[in-house]
Write a protein that holds these residues in place. Structure first.
Motif, PDB file in Angstrom:
ATOM      1  N   ASP A 143       0.939  -1.275   0.010  1.00 18.83           N
ATOM      2  CA  ASP A 143       0.073   0.270  -0.071  1.00 18.83           C
ATOM      3  C   ASP A 143       0.882   1.283  -0.004  1.00 18.83           C
ATOM      4  N   ALA A 144       2.047   1.057   0.616  1.00 18.53           N
ATOM      5  CA  ALA A 144       2.918   2.307   0.736  1.00 18.53           C
ATOM      6  C   ALA A 144       3.461   2.732  -0.666  1.00 18.53           C
ATOM      7  N   ILE A 145       3.746   1.494  -1.470  1.00 14.93           N
ATOM      8  CA  ILE A 145       4.203   1.769  -2.876  1.00 14.93           C
ATOM      9  C   ILE A 145       3.172   2.484  -3.612  1.00 14.93           C
ATOM     10  N   THR A 146       2.092   2.038  -3.352  1.00 14.54           N
ATOM     11  CA  THR A 146       0.812   2.553  -4.238  1.00 14.54           C
ATOM     12  C   THR A 146       0.600   4.020  -3.752  1.00 14.54           C
ATOM     13  N   ARG A 147       0.837   4.248  -2.634  1.00  8.99           N
ATOM     14  CA  ARG A 147       0.295   5.629  -2.119  1.00  8.99           C
ATOM     15  C   ARG A 147       1.345   6.759  -2.287  1.00  8.99           C
ATOM     16  N   HIS A 148       2.888   6.090  -2.060  1.00 11.82           N
ATOM     17  CA  HIS A 148       3.859   7.181  -1.855  1.00 11.82           C
ATOM     18  C   HIS A 148       5.030   7.149  -3.228  1.00 11.82           C
ATOM     19  N   GLY A 149       4.876   5.936  -4.080  1.00 11.56           N
ATOM     20  CA  GLY A 149       5.723   5.680  -4.975  1.00 11.56           C
ATOM     21  C   GLY A 149       6.847   4.568  -4.495  1.00 11.56           C
ATOM     22  N   HIS A 150       7.124   3.720  -5.462  1.00 12.14           N
ATOM     23  CA  HIS A 150       7.937   2.754  -5.243  1.00 12.14           C
ATOM     24  C   HIS A 150       9.376   3.163  -4.711  1.00 12.14           C
ATOM     25  N   ASP A 151      10.222   3.948  -5.176  1.00 10.42           N
ATOM     26  CA  ASP A 151      11.350   4.452  -4.656  1.00 10.42           C
ATOM     27  C   ASP A 151      11.131   4.801  -3.215  1.00 10.42           C
ATOM     28  N   ARG A 152      10.332   5.766  -2.741  1.00 11.65           N
ATOM     29  CA  ARG A 152      10.274   6.318  -1.612  1.00 11.65           C
ATOM     30  C   ARG A 152       9.748   5.245  -0.663  1.00 11.65           C
ATOM     31  N   ALA A 153       8.811   4.508  -0.911  1.00 17.41           N
ATOM     32  CA  ALA A 153       8.288   3.304   0.085  1.00 17.41           C
ATOM     33  C   ALA A 153       9.671   2.224   0.324  1.00 17.41           C
ATOM     34  N   ARG A 154      10.483   2.263  -0.848  1.00 15.67           N
ATOM     35  CA  ARG A 154      11.507   1.238  -0.436  1.00 15.67           C
ATOM     36  C   ARG A 154      12.657   1.879   0.168  1.00 15.67           C
ATOM     37  N   ALA A 155      12.834   3.257   0.040  1.00 17.39           N
ATOM     38  CA  ALA A 155      13.800   3.838   0.941  1.00 17.39           C
ATOM     39  C   ALA A 155      13.433   4.195   2.334  1.00 17.39           C
ATOM     40  N   ILE A 156      12.313   4.392   2.490  1.00 19.71           N
ATOM     41  CA  ILE A 156      11.852   4.279   4.017  1.00 19.71           C
ATOM     42  C   ILE A 156      11.782   2.909   4.751  1.00 19.71           C
ATOM     43  N   TYR A 157      11.451   2.059   3.988  1.00 18.49           N
ATOM     44  CA  TYR A 157      11.603   0.780   4.514  1.00 18.49           C
ATOM     45  C   TYR A 157      13.076   0.420   5.060  1.00 18.49           C
ATOM     46  N   GLY A 158      14.174   0.699   4.084  1.00 15.81           N
ATOM     47  CA  GLY A 158      15.384   0.554   4.613  1.00 15.81           C
ATOM     48  C   GLY A 158      15.966   1.485   5.521  1.00 15.81           C
ATOM     49  N   ALA A 159      15.208   2.555   5.575  1.00 17.00           N
ATOM     50  CA  ALA A 159      15.959   3.636   6.618  1.00 17.00           C
ATOM     51  C   ALA A 159      15.139   2.908   7.933  1.00 17.00           C
ATOM     52  N   THR A 160      14.112   2.622   8.046  1.00 12.34           N
ATOM     53  CA  THR A 160      13.329   2.007   9.471  1.00 12.34           C
ATOM     54  C   THR A 160      14.001   0.816   9.773  1.00 12.34           C
ATOM     55  N   LEU A 161      14.447  -0.011   8.833  1.00  7.78           N
ATOM     56  CA  LEU A 161      15.289  -1.168   9.365  1.00  7.78           C
ATOM     57  C   LEU A 161      16.514  -0.718  10.070  1.00  7.78           C
ATOM     58  N   ALA A 162      17.228   0.056   9.568  1.00 10.23           N
ATOM     59  CA  ALA A 162      18.631   0.676  10.009  1.00 10.23           C
ATOM     60  C   ALA A 162      18.447   1.496  11.279  1.00 10.23           C
ATOM     61  N   GLU A 163      17.271   2.123  11.477  1.00 13.92           N
ATOM     62  CA  GLU A 163      16.903   2.960  12.566  1.00 13.92           C
ATOM     63  C   GLU A 163      16.442   1.849  13.792  1.00 13.92           C
ATOM     64  N   MET A 164      15.973   0.796  13.573  1.00 19.18           N
ATOM     65  CA  MET A 164      15.675  -0.518  14.576  1.00 19.18           C
ATOM     66  C   MET A 164      17.038  -0.877  15.237  1.00 19.18           C
ATOM     67  N   GLU A 165      18.238  -1.052  14.418  1.00 23.58           N
ATOM     68  CA  GLU A 165      19.451  -1.396  14.894  1.00 23.58           C
ATOM     69  C   GLU A 165      19.888  -0.508  15.699  1.00 23.58           C
TER      70      GLU A 165
END
Length: 396
Positions: free
Chosen positions: A89-111
């Motif tokens: 849904d994030a891909i549809t709503r925000h665009g694929h590149d942004r959704a993927r970048a945010i997902y990667g940023a949140t994974l790094a932030e959890m660490e």
């Protein structure tokens, strides 16, 4: 009806995370000054204070209650990658590149969260369990989208039901994390005050009942009730009440990781000592849950108790019932904005403040102090492309 052997304990509006050992911070008495004043001592506010200290800012922090007294210390203790929306849904709503970048940023932030608050995080994964055939099909779409982009995700069929297992997610103690961050901030030179509600912001003067903070910059780092402190954000963020309960330790069931059910409306986990912490049913409270009131309500608590007893089949006594205020935006992305001269706002995490809130804090520090607006542009939905932000983990 709500019925317990010790109703006074269950209805005290104290989160299960609070062990009662914290010594409250002093309240502000008199006038003080600093380079920066941060309003809100939750996860985002304390992360922001840490970022400001790293930039050699003199920082004063305020909170109307105490450290982690809002949603930051009263939530379900989930660490989930991504935005408010499921990945597809994030891909549809925000665009694929942004959704993927945010997902990667949140994974790094959890660490990073695990490193900053040692001992509070358990990387045990999470499960999204389908409540209906339609949700099961939606899980398949989410699974395909995650796997297509190389993110870890497994199809799950087992005792808990059918859905998804996301092995990179985790669980943590949100209030202990806030208290650890507050101690570290004080050790590094920040001055923190509790029981100090803000009654107004005049220029960069922060007015409280018994004193004023004069600062070069003001940061309003609250999630719920953000629009109360900054009315100009009233069309961008709206406050909702989120409710939870918790039980005494029990071996009736084993919950290995945080669980999401019914599109995330219900969520629960089992703490290391065996207690069940369960939240949800905000939609069953109707419009009454769009409120600044953060006392538990009977209708939602009754739904929670029924789910605990009939669906989870847990009969252990309920020891805690509590609620919190959280801000929701129309986009599902946070508010990160300079709303007045030298006054910044961050909040409206739509239930994702544990991870997105920390990223937003780092983004605000980068924008306000360093003049680097790219992390904020990624998170808040500004015009953006992968070429302007660089690597997907650069916001962390």
């Amino acid at each position: 009806m709500i019925h317990e052997a010790r109703p006074e304990a269950a209805m005290a509006n104290v989160p299960v995370w609070d062990d009662g050992a914290w010594a409250p911070l002093p309240s502000l008495q008199g006038n003080v000054s600093a380079d920066a004043c941060v309003i809100g001592l939750g996860g985002s506010g304390l992360t922001l204070i840490s970022e400001l200290l790293r930039r050699d800012e003199r920082v004063i922090g305020l909170d109307a209650t105490d450290v982690g007294g809002g949603a930051a210390g009263r939530n379900g203790g989930f660490l989930l990658a991504g935005t408010y929306d499921f990945y597809h849904d994030a891909i549809t709503r925000h665009g694929h590149d942004r959704a993927r970048a945010i997902y990667g940023a949140t994974l790094a932030e959890m660490e990073r969260l695990a490193e900053e608050a040692p001992g509070t995080v358990r990387f045990v994964g999470s499960k999204r369990i389908a409540a209906t055939a339609a949700e099961l099909e939606d899980c398949r779409v989410q699974f395909d989208a995650l796997r297509a982009d190389g993110w870890p995700c497994d199809w799950y069929e087992g005792a808990d039901g059918t859905g998804l297992l996301l092995p990179t997610d985790g669980a943590f103690d949100p209030l202990t994390r806030c208290r650890l961050l507050a101690r570290a901030a004080r050790d590094e030179g920040a001055t923190l005050f509790a029981r100090t509600p803000v009654t107004g912001i005049q220029g960069t003067a922060v007015i409280t009942p018994h004193g004023t903070v004069h600062a070069g910059r003001v940061f309003v780092a609250v999630d719920g009730r953000l629009e109360q402190l900054l009315p100009e954000l009233g069309d961008r963020v709206r406050t909702a009440r989120l409710q939870m309960l918790a039980t005494a330790p029990t071996a009736e069931i084993t919950v290995p990781c945080p669980m999401y059910y019914r599109d995330g409306f219900e969520y629960w986990q089992q703490l290391p000592d065996g207690r069940i912490a369960l939240g949800g049913f905000r939609d069953k409270g109707g419009d009454g849950e769009w409120t600044h009131d953060w006392a538990p309500s009977a209708i939602v608590q009754e739904h929670l108790e029924r789910f605990l007893r009939e669906t989870l089949e847990v009969q252990a006594p309920i020891t805690h019932r509590w609620a919190a205020s959280a801000g929701y935006t129309t986009t599902g992305l946070p508010v990160i904005a300079q709303v007045r001269d030298h006054v910044w706002a961050l909040g409206g995490y739509s239930g994702t403040g544990n991870v997105i809130g920390a990223l937003a804090a780092r983004a605000v520090a980068a924008a306000a102090i360093d003049g680097d607006h790219r992390p904020a542009q990624l998170l808040r939905g500004d015009p953006w492309s992968s070429e302007t932000i660089g690597d997907s983990s650069s916001t962390s």
